[in-house]
Each structure stands twice: as structure tokens, then as C-alpha cells.
Design an enzyme around this catalytic site. Structure first.
Site, PDB file in Angstrom:
ATOM      1  N   THR A  60      -5.554   6.558 -14.027  1.00 15.28           N
ATOM      2  CA  THR A  60      -5.870   7.668 -14.924  1.00 15.28           C
ATOM      3  C   THR A  60      -5.537   7.199 -16.333  1.00 15.28           C
ATOM      4  OG1 THR A  60      -5.556   9.998 -15.443  1.00 15.28           O
ATOM      5  CG2 THR A  60      -3.656   8.867 -14.502  1.00 15.28           C
ATOM      6  N   GLU A  61      -6.482   7.425 -17.263  1.00 16.20           N
ATOM      7  CA  GLU A  61      -6.415   6.726 -18.550  1.00 16.20           C
ATOM      8  C   GLU A  61      -5.235   7.147 -19.415  1.00 16.20           C
ATOM      9  OE1 GLU A  61      -9.094   8.365 -17.353  1.00 16.20           O
ATOM     10  OE2 GLU A  61     -10.194   9.423 -18.934  1.00 16.20           O
ATOM     11  N   ASN A  62      -4.574   8.245 -19.053  1.00 14.08           N
ATOM     12  CA  ASN A  62      -3.394   8.630 -19.815  1.00 14.08           C
ATOM     13  C   ASN A  62      -2.140   7.894 -19.352  1.00 14.08           C
ATOM     14  OD1 ASN A  62      -3.920  10.331 -17.516  1.00 14.08           O
ATOM     15  ND2 ASN A  62      -2.146  11.543 -18.106  1.00 14.08           N
TER      16      ASN A  62
END
Lengths: 232, 231
Positions: free
Chosen positions: A58-60
Site C-alpha cells: 500500500t503506497e502509504n
């Protein structure tokens, strides 16, 4: 090829969203590092075949994302890109945003599965803006994902709620990326982006090739082996 | 002797000037320095440029700063959130400027700013509306866009733990943009619940080295949306 309006073609049953997600999940190889977009693609996490280990990114800032926690175990500092609570699986790691997008842009992720407003026959994708003049534009990580991840699969309804085709000759909505899509899963069929349009991989039960042609505003090529063409 | 601790939130943000550029850590609620933002609202600085991934949730934190009309311009990737129309109302009324940046480009522009890199070429955004006005160049047959670094006068950061030297560790996905922003701002101000003497953090696990941090303020406990919403 056809761009008949919704009034001329009826609604077909096709696959449910969960069936679409299961089909997309079945195509993910064991050991893959995968980013799932917000929306229908999130369902894929529930359909990973049990004999495969897939690492979700997940890009966060998390690799090894697990399912949503029980409500009493929610940690506001542990969320996914859709800002929903998630968990970590054994082997997970946290990292900052520059490292996260180095994974994306640097070609380290094997696959991302995203939603779409429109997919073009040449692999163009529009999924970040409707182009409406009063909309507040918001792009998030969509353009980075399609520019860097090794393969881009799209999971989307075949037509809009109004019945307009989402699979088109050229995107009319603002582009997320040009020539980036490899495969499209809709409620009616699975397609690869081919040299001359959408290449039909398989049809949902009860859906005919002519149904797909009627609902697609771009060339569709039936590349299935002849003995599979009656399979549904 | 190095001791970057400051007495309280108000003192930590007291010298932030009007028209400053402020980087604000956080991705949604995770890592958002809510206490420092509210101290900045109380301090009164206006006509700010805010660099942050989002534009706040509900009516607190970044949304409150924007709602108080202290922000002239936002540089962000995703200025929408469930439960907050503060930014979109002002944007539609033409009362706030937006520079929309793809999320990875935003992160890398901030990283470059902190690393002394003036600009870089990225494939993100090629052939899209966000490429307009940007130099495009082909390397090894692939097109790339030139993107400029971002720096700021001030970064507001939330950490899980800090020491007096400003070494920081974060909590899970609350890390996000903060280590990049800490390096890219002239003055980096950190709120943390645990602030202890040097030596208490394992050097092997420090995420942001203290050289990037100027002020550390201890806060009682982090305020989150569910808590604030209940008040």
C-alpha cells in the site's frame, strides 16, 4: 465495434464483483508483490488462492498488508491508501513515501490492479478525473502506479451505470497513462490489450461474443482457440 | 549541548511568518501533526502555502487551518476526503489555489529538496494533463518529465518518539511523508508523545536523524478524529 446507447442493449448478468475479483486473483503468480487500487480491486485480497503467498503493497508505506482488523483493534496509524484500517502480516515492513514510490516507479512491484473510468484499445487508461469542470481534481498515486509497475490489470464494470461503454477506441476522459494497461476484467469478459484492439480471453457465463461487441466502443478480436469459443 | 526541546506548542510555532511555505506530514489522519496545526491556527500566520498529501478531514487539523482562511495555496496529490468539504468549497469559489502533484512525484520532489537536488526526470504523468508546461526529455527511448524540488520554511511533523537531539521514530503508516519533509524544511518542528534523553533510542532503528530536526515538543497524547469528533 459499436457504440450503441444503453437504450438499445439490455443489461446482462455476467460475473459479480467478487467473481471478477476471484478471476483476477487467480491470475496472480505465487510470490508476487502487488498493489491493489481502491474500490473493486480491494476485493482481490479476499480471493488469493490459499496455496499462494502474495505480498500486498500500500503506497502509504506498508508491504505485507493484512485484512481489516476487528473494530476494537483499529489503529489509526495503520491504514491503507484508501485510509481504511488494516493489519500487518508476518514479514511486513514500514517505509516512507519516497521508498514506497521507488518500489512503484522503479519497477519493483509485479502488478497493480486498478479501477477505470475508461480503458482504450491501445492500453490507455483514464481513472483519476471525470474531466467535469466543477470537479476538484485529485490524482493520488494512480499516475505513478501505471508508469512504473511491471503489469497493470484493470477491474471494472463493462459499462457505466448509464450503460455507456468503458472500453473505448480512445479515452475521452483525462488520461492517467498512455499504453499502460495489459489486461481488463469486466463483469462480461476478460480481455488482453492486443495489437489491434481488445483481445477476448474469455466470456462470463451466459454472455455471447455479440453481447460484448455491442457493449464495447472499440474493436474486439476473438483470439480464443476455436474449441473454447462455446465455453462460457 | 544539544537540546532541541521547546516548552510548549505555542512557543514551537511562535515565529512562523505570514506567507511561509509549510510542509505538513501525514497521510489522511495517520501522522498528521494535529496539535502543531492547531497551535499554528492560534498563532495566526496567514497567506500560507501548504505542502501536504491531503487537505484535511472533518473540521479539525489541516481542514481547520484551511477553513480559517490562512492558506492561500495547497500543493498536494489528493485534496478530497470523506467528511470534509472545507477545501473543495473554497476551491470552487476560487478562494484557494491548488497545485496538483502525483503522489510519488510529490514525495520525490520533497526528497530532492532535502537532498540538495534541484530537479529530476520522472516517467510519471507523461502524456497526461499534469505534464502541461513541463519539459519532456527522452532517455533510452522513454519519455520523462522534468520536476522541480520542493523546499519549505517550516515542516510540522508528528513522531512516536524523539530524543533531545531530534532523532525520531514513527508509528506504522504514520511515517509516510514526514522523514522527507524533515529534511526539506529550513525549520522542522516535531510533536511526539515520548521525548527522552539521547541514548534512549536505538541508533539502528532511528528513522529521521536529529540533524534534520530543529524543535521537539512533547504532547500529552495524540488527538484523533474519533476523539475530536466526540468532543
Amino acid at each position: 465495434m459499436s457504440d450503441l446507447s444503453a437504450s438499445k442493449v439490455g443489461k446482462l448478468k455476467g460475473w459479480t464483483r467478487n467473481q471478477m475479483a476471484a478471476l483476477a486473483a487467480a491470475d496472480i503468480a505465487d510470490g508476487s508483490y502487488v498493489n491493489l487500487g481502491i474500490g473493486i480491486p480491494e476485493l482481490i485480497a479476499h480471493h488469493i488462492p490459499p496455496d499462494r503467498e502474495i505480498v500486498l503493497h500500500t503506497e502509504n508505506g506498508l508491504l505485507g498488508m493484512g485484512p481489516a482488523p476487528d473494530p476494537q483493534a483499529v489503529d489509526p496509524d495503520l491504514i491503507n491508501a484508501g485510509k481504511k484500517p488494516v493489519t500487518t502480516l508476518p514479514g511486513a515492513s514500514f517505509f516512507h513515501h519516497a521508498d514506497s514510490f521507488a518500489m512503484i516507479r522503479g519497477g519493483h512491484l509485479d502488478l497493480c490492479v486498478l479501477g477505470a473510468l475508461e480503458v482504450a484499445a491501445n492500453g490507455g487508461l483514464a481513472n483519476w478525473s471525470t474531466g467535469a469542470t466543477d470537479a476538484v481534481p485529485a490524482v493520488g498515486g494512480a499516475m505513478d502506479l501505471v508508469s512504473g509497475v511491471k503489469a497493470v490489470h484493470i477491474l471494472t464494470s463493462h459499462c457505466t451505470k448509464e450503460g455507456s461503454p468503458k472500453l473505448v477506441e480512445r479515452c475521452t476522459r483525462p488520461l492517467t497513462g498512455k499504453g499502460v494497461v495489459n489486461r481488463v476484467y469486466t463483469d462480461l469478459a476478460i480481455f488482453d490489450i492486443g495489437a489491434a484492439g481488445f483481445d477476448l480471453v474469455c466470456l462470463a457465463p451466459g454472455v455471447d461474443f455479440s453481447d460484448v461487441i455491442e457493449r464495447t466502443a472499440a474493436p474486439v478480436n476473438d483470439i480464443r482457440p476455436k474449441d473454447e469459443r462455446t465455453w462460457t | 549541548m544539544i537540546d532541541k526541546r521547546v516548552a510548549d506548542l505555542a512557543y514551537a510555532v511562535a515565529d512562523i511568518a505570514d506567507r511561509s511555505t509549510i510542509m505538513v506530514g501525514g497521510f489522511g489522519e495517520a501522522g498528521s501533526p494535529v496539535e502543531l496545526i492547531h497551535a499554528l491556527i492560534d498563532q495566526g500566520a496567514a497567506e500560507l502555502t501548504v505542502i501536504s498529501n491531503n487537505t484535511g478531514s472533518g473540521d479539525f487539523g489541516l481542514a481547520a487551518l484551511i477553513g480559517a482562511r490562512r492558506v492561500a495555496k495547497v500543493v498536494c496529490s489528493y485534496p478530497r476526503s470523506a467528511g470534509s468539504t472545507v477545501f473543495s468549497d473554497l476551491y470552487r469559489a476560487g478562494l484557494i489555489e491548488l497545485e496538483l502533484v502525483p503522489q510519488g512525484t510529490l514525495a520525490e520532489r520533497i526528497r530532492a529538496g532535502g537532498a540538495g537536488i534541484a530537479a529530476f526526470y520522472t516517467p510519471t504523468g507523461v502524456a497526461t494533463a499534469l505534464a502541461e508546461g513541463k519539459e519532456q526529455r527522452v532517455f533510452d527511448g522513454q519519455p520523462y518529465l522534468l520536476e522541480r524540488a520542493l523546499t519549505a520554511d517550516v515542516a510540522l511533523i508528528k513522531a512516536r518518539a524523539a530524543d533531545w537531539h531530534g532523532n525520531l521514530v514513527y508509528n506504522k503508516t504514520a511515517r509516510n511523508f514526514s522523514p522527507l519533509m524533515a529534511a526539506a524544511a529550513s525549520t522542522t518542528i516535531v510533536e511526539a508523545t515520548a521525548v527522552d534523553a539521547p541514548g534512549t533510542l536505538d541508533p539502528e532503528t532511528v528513522v529521521t536523524p536529529g540533524i534534520f530536526v530543529d524543535r521537539v515538543v512533547q504532547v500529552a497524547d495524540f488527538a484523533y478524529e474519533p476523539v475530536l469528533a466526540a468532543q
